[in-house]
Write a protein that holds these residues in place. Structure first.
Motif, PDB file in Angstrom:
ATOM      1  N   MET A   1      -1.580  -6.268  -0.478  1.00  0.00           N
ATOM      2  CA  MET A   1      -2.727  -5.361  -0.445  1.00  0.00           C
ATOM      3  C   MET A   1      -3.902  -6.047  -1.119  1.00  0.00           C
ATOM      4  N   ASP A   2      -5.114  -5.560  -0.818  1.00  0.00           N
ATOM      5  CA  ASP A   2      -6.305  -6.170  -1.383  1.00  0.00           C
ATOM      6  C   ASP A   2      -6.621  -5.560  -2.745  1.00  0.00           C
TER       7      ASP A   2
ATOM      8  N   SER B   1      -8.609  -3.286  -3.587  1.00  0.00           N
ATOM      9  CA  SER B   1      -8.798  -1.838  -3.584  1.00  0.00           C
ATOM     10  C   SER B   1      -7.510  -1.073  -3.303  1.00  0.00           C
TER      11      SER B   1
ATOM     12  N   GLU C   1       0.831  -1.203   0.000  1.00  0.00           N
ATOM     13  CA  GLU C   1       0.000   0.000   0.000  1.00  0.00           C
ATOM     14  C   GLU C   1       0.867   1.256   0.000  1.00  0.00           C
TER      15      GLU C   1
ATOM     16  N   ARG D   1      -5.606  -1.350  -0.547  1.00  0.00           N
ATOM     17  CA  ARG D   1      -5.391  -1.155   0.882  1.00  0.00           C
ATOM     18  C   ARG D   1      -4.668  -2.355   1.484  1.00  0.00           C
ATOM     19  N   ALA D   2      -3.872  -2.079   2.521  1.00  0.00           N
ATOM     20  CA  ALA D   2      -3.130  -3.158   3.169  1.00  0.00           C
ATOM     21  C   ALA D   2      -4.076  -4.126   3.860  1.00  0.00           C
ATOM     22  N   ASN D   3      -5.059  -3.609   4.605  1.00  0.00           N
ATOM     23  CA  ASN D   3      -6.088  -4.445   5.227  1.00  0.00           C
ATOM     24  C   ASN D   3      -5.486  -5.589   6.054  1.00  0.00           C
TER      25      ASN D   3
END
Length: 244
Positions: free
Chosen positions: A148-149, A151, A114, A153-155
């Motif tokens: 990351m996902d 989108s 991310e 984002r690291a999530n």
């Protein structure tokens, strides 16, 4: 085919066992018979109208129509979309080589984090632990990971592991730990506060308030693999009485 699976739930199956849809072909003159679909999970493989068992273990069922083989497998086979714990082993240009416990190492681009750019590179060193996800897992291609996902984002993905303890368990125990409302996790939460990261490749990272508590939780997780619920509750009760 659905009724054949239902009859075998809880039984031990071996590689080569097969289920055929021919056994369910019945003709009713009074009511329509609707064939129920069977969703094949790990350990089962479709071959035309048949479903073959490709590893030994106990057949499990999840309503409405999910079936899989529950086995004590320790060797990990990468699968797309699974989250794993990897160990960075080398830097090769713009790519990190990551050991995930499979037959070959996976690649992780420095742009797969991310906010990473060519100027703003992530701080990843050889020996770091990374929680990442497979985007390519094919027997004909090198496995590829991202942190990351979809989108961007690291999530929860990325470099982690400072001060914790990493150990390995079977893939079967990992599925039990990652199950919603896992009984093992609920019982552990009553003992100590801790952080836990579980990878589908059989690696587990745990960190508690002290080194002693961290080792206790790691030993309890490893011991829970071959215990019944009653044995596990008795063990956790003894630990709680000694810890309080």
């Amino acid at each position: 085919m659905y009724s054949c699976f239902k009859d075998k739930v809880g039984e031990v199956l071996l590689p080569g066992d097969e289920f055929s849809s021919e056994a369910d072909e019945t003709i009713s003159l009074t009511e329509t018979v609707k064939a129920e679909k069977v969703v094949c999970g790990p350990g089962l493989r479709r071959n035309g109208d048949q479903v073959l068992v490709c590893k030994s273990g106990v057949l499990r069922h999840k309503p409405p129509s999910m079936f899989w083989i529950d086995s004590q497998q320790r060797r990990y086979v990468p699968a797309k979309g699974e989250s794993v714990i990897g160990i960075v082993t080398a830097k090769s240009g713009d790519v990190f080589k990551v050991d995930v416990g499979g037959s070959e190492q996976a690649s992780l681009s420095y742009l797969a984090f991310e906010g990473a750019t060519k100027r703003n590179r992530p701080n990843v060193q050889v020996g770091d632990l990374v929680f990442c996800q497979f985007i390519i897992a094919n027997k004909d291609m090198e496995p590829e990971l991202v942190c990351m996902d979809s989108s961007g984002r690291a999530n929860g993905l990325g470099v982690f592991g400072a001060g914790g303890f990493l150990f390995k368990v079977s893939v079967g125990l990992v599925r039990r730990l990652l199950a919603p409302q896992s009984d093992i996790i609920k019982d552990l939460e009553k003992l100590f506060p801790f952080e836990l990261v579980v990878g589908m490749n059989g690696r587990v990272w745990v960190k508690a308030a002290s080194v002693q508590q961290t080792l206790v939780i790691a030993n309890l997780l490893e011991s829970s693999e071959n215990m019944t619920a009653q044995q596990r509750h008795a063990l956790f009760r003894r630990v709680a009485q000694g810890a309080l």
